[in-house]
Write a protein that holds these residues in place. Structure first.
Motif, PDB file in Angstrom:
ATOM      1  N   LEU A 144      22.671 -15.208  41.840  1.00 38.21           N
ATOM      2  CA  LEU A 144      22.936 -14.920  40.371  1.00 38.21           C
ATOM      3  C   LEU A 144      22.115 -16.163  39.503  1.00 38.21           C
ATOM      4  CD1 LEU A 144      24.093 -13.098  38.473  1.00 38.21           C
ATOM      5  CD2 LEU A 144      26.095 -14.407  38.105  1.00 38.21           C
ATOM      6  N   ALA A 145      22.251 -17.192  39.830  1.00 39.94           N
ATOM      7  CA  ALA A 145      21.460 -18.363  38.962  1.00 39.94           C
ATOM      8  C   ALA A 145      19.879 -18.135  39.028  1.00 39.94           C
ATOM      9  CB  ALA A 145      22.059 -19.762  39.420  1.00 39.94           C
TER      10      ALA A 145
ATOM     11  N   LEU B 120      18.869 -15.000  37.310  1.00 41.27           N
ATOM     12  CA  LEU B 120      18.873 -14.903  36.001  1.00 41.27           C
ATOM     13  C   LEU B 120      17.525 -15.801  35.562  1.00 41.27           C
ATOM     14  CD1 LEU B 120      22.504 -15.475  35.265  1.00 41.27           C
ATOM     15  CD2 LEU B 120      20.990 -13.379  34.656  1.00 41.27           C
ATOM     16  N   ARG B 121      17.063 -16.792  36.353  1.00 36.26           N
ATOM     17  CA  ARG B 121      16.205 -17.468  36.006  1.00 36.26           C
ATOM     18  C   ARG B 121      14.808 -17.041  36.234  1.00 36.26           C
ATOM     19  NH1 ARG B 121      16.552 -24.296  36.344  1.00 36.26           N
ATOM     20  NH2 ARG B 121      14.819 -24.797  34.928  1.00 36.26           N
TER      21      ARG B 121
ATOM     22  N   ARG C  13      14.047 -13.881  37.922  1.00 33.51           N
ATOM     23  CA  ARG C  13      14.371 -12.570  38.486  1.00 33.51           C
ATOM     24  C   ARG C  13      14.474 -12.160  39.702  1.00 33.51           C
ATOM     25  NH1 ARG C  13      12.614  -8.985  34.382  1.00 33.51           N
ATOM     26  NH2 ARG C  13      12.136  -7.537  35.875  1.00 33.51           N
TER      27      ARG C  13
ATOM     28  N   ARG D  53      18.592 -23.123  41.820  1.00 29.96           N
ATOM     29  CA  ARG D  53      18.023 -23.167  40.156  1.00 29.96           C
ATOM     30  C   ARG D  53      16.449 -23.524  40.099  1.00 29.96           C
ATOM     31  NH1 ARG D  53      20.598 -22.202  35.912  1.00 29.96           N
ATOM     32  NH2 ARG D  53      19.611 -24.110  34.834  1.00 29.96           N
TER      33      ARG D  53
ATOM     34  N   ASN E 127      18.157 -10.405  43.844  1.00 31.93           N
ATOM     35  CA  ASN E 127      18.288 -10.325  42.650  1.00 31.93           C
ATOM     36  C   ASN E 127      19.647 -10.438  41.931  1.00 31.93           C
ATOM     37  OD1 ASN E 127      19.525  -7.565  42.827  1.00 31.93           O
ATOM     38  ND2 ASN E 127      17.585  -6.863  43.399  1.00 31.93           N
ATOM     39  N   VAL E 128      19.773 -10.312  40.747  1.00 29.42           N
ATOM     40  CA  VAL E 128      21.144 -10.599  40.164  1.00 29.42           C
ATOM     41  C   VAL E 128      22.233  -9.594  40.695  1.00 29.42           C
ATOM     42  CG1 VAL E 128      20.229 -11.681  38.210  1.00 29.42           C
ATOM     43  CG2 VAL E 128      20.539  -9.057  38.301  1.00 29.42           C
TER      44      VAL E 128
END
Length: 370
Positions: A127-128, A131-132, A134, A283, A349-350
């Motif tokens: 998820l992290a 979001l950063r 795609r 991240r 992906n998310v």
């Protein structure tokens, strides 16, 4: 992640020493033995929890210093070994405790670690990163190797005991426990051979082959210092684990939580530093490194912890319950199925991360409200 090797953070060398001091203080005052909820005991418990968490983080920092010198995927193995030592110490401290110990703690902790890693940690990383960036990519061959071994280890250790008949209940007979322990250990060793020798490229992110990373390689002096401090930190954790386990059990009983919550707390403690490292890697768009840390932890938990705990219980003639409850077996099967789909394409992906986090939230809720 750990700080650059140019300077060791103050807490990385103070925490191991404080851990040994806490052990010595407990011995001298008698508070480190059988824990009692007196004013002095509660004060010592609060100090112990702070020191223990700091020492666990320090041990992972020093393992990372050594890991930067050895490189991937060998560096991940150093971290995994340190985490496994901590885990075995915490589990056996409760299992061999007074009043018969807890014969289900090994099962609860191993199951909790698999759920925390495959749903909580993997979900957060995906998820992290999603979001950063795609989408993020990783090697399907490496993820498939992790999942193949994890499915077999989890089934042999946590599901099969429910269907054996040599001993009543969800437990192995001694001969069965020895066989499964040897089989899981052999399978884990075979995986390590593939990871570090035969197919090392499966677990290295694309493009990493060209990176030298010379500027970040610690010196011999830094590695030697971290090795010594890692040994001190792990020794302190092992010696403090019995009192910590008693504090956790007392807290669980005080809030009226089911026995399985103890395994969740132990799992969160041992995975917290490694989880921070994996999340930081995701991240930075290094999902492969994050998966190596996360999935490697789950494999080591079963492949190393189960044989170690089995050896202790057989030696001390303690009961060991490994078979999952039907509810938990369904959660395990669902997690492995979703993980297979998540890591089958080589990109995330998310949505994938959110699905795993929903499963993790379900696991936590059912742990408190079974």
């Amino acid at each position: 992640m750990a700080s650059p090797p140019s300077g060791t953070p103050w807490n990385a060398w103070i925490a191991p020493v404080a851990g040994l001091a806490c052990v010595a203080g407990g011995k001298l005052t008698g508070l480190g033995g059988t824990f009692t909820p007196t004013a002095a005991g509660m004060t010592y418990a609060a100090l112990l929890v702070l020191v223990l968490f700091a020492t666990v983080f320090a041990s992972v920092h020093h393992a990372e210093v050594i890991a930067r010198r050895t490189g991937e995927p060998y560096g991940t193995l150093v971290l995994t070994a340190a985490i496994t030592v901590i885990e075995v110490a915490l589990i056996t401290s409760v299992m061999i405790g007074e009043e018969g110990g807890s014969p289900t703690l090994a099962r609860d902790t191993v199951f909790a670690v698999v759920m925390i890693v495959c749903n909580g940690l993997v979900g957060l990383c995906i998820l992290a990163g999603g979001l950063r960036f795609r989408e993020q990519s990783f090697r399907v061959s490496g993820a498939s190797a992790y999942l193949t071994v994890l499915i077999v280890l989890a089934t042999l250790s946590l599901v099969l005991p429910n269907y054996t008949t040599a001993l009543p209940g969800p437990a192995f007979a001694p001969s069965q426990l020895v066989f499964v322990s040897v089989a899981t250990l052999a399978l884990y060793v075979a995986f390590l051979f593939v990871q570090t020798v035969r197919h090392r490229d499966y677990f290295v992110a694309l493009g990493d082959e060209a990176e030298t990373g010379i500027a970040h390689v610690p010196s011999n002096r830094a590695v030697l210092g971290s090795t010594l401090l890692l040994l001190v930190a792990l020794t302190a954790v092992v010696l403090l684990s019995k009192t910590f386990a008693a504090v956790v059990e007392l807290g669980r009983v005080a809030v009226g939580a089911p026995p399985g919550v103890t395994g969740v707390v132990v799992g969160l403690l041992i995975l917290l530093p490694e989880g921070v490292a994996a999340l930081a890697a995701a991240r930075r768009d290094r999902l492969q490194t994050a998966l190596n840390l996360a999935l490697g932890s789950s494999l080591a938990t079963i492949g190393l912890t189960i044989p170690a705990v089995a050896a202790v219980t057989l030696w001390l003639s303690k009961p060991l319950v490994l078979g999952l409850e039907p509810r938990d077996a369904v959660m395990l099967a669902l997690t492995l199925l979703v993980s297979t789909l998540t890591f089958g394409t080589g990109r995330t992906n998310v949505l994938s991360g959110f699905v795993h986090l929903v499963l993790f939230a379900t696991f936590l809720f059912l742990a408190f409200v079974p």
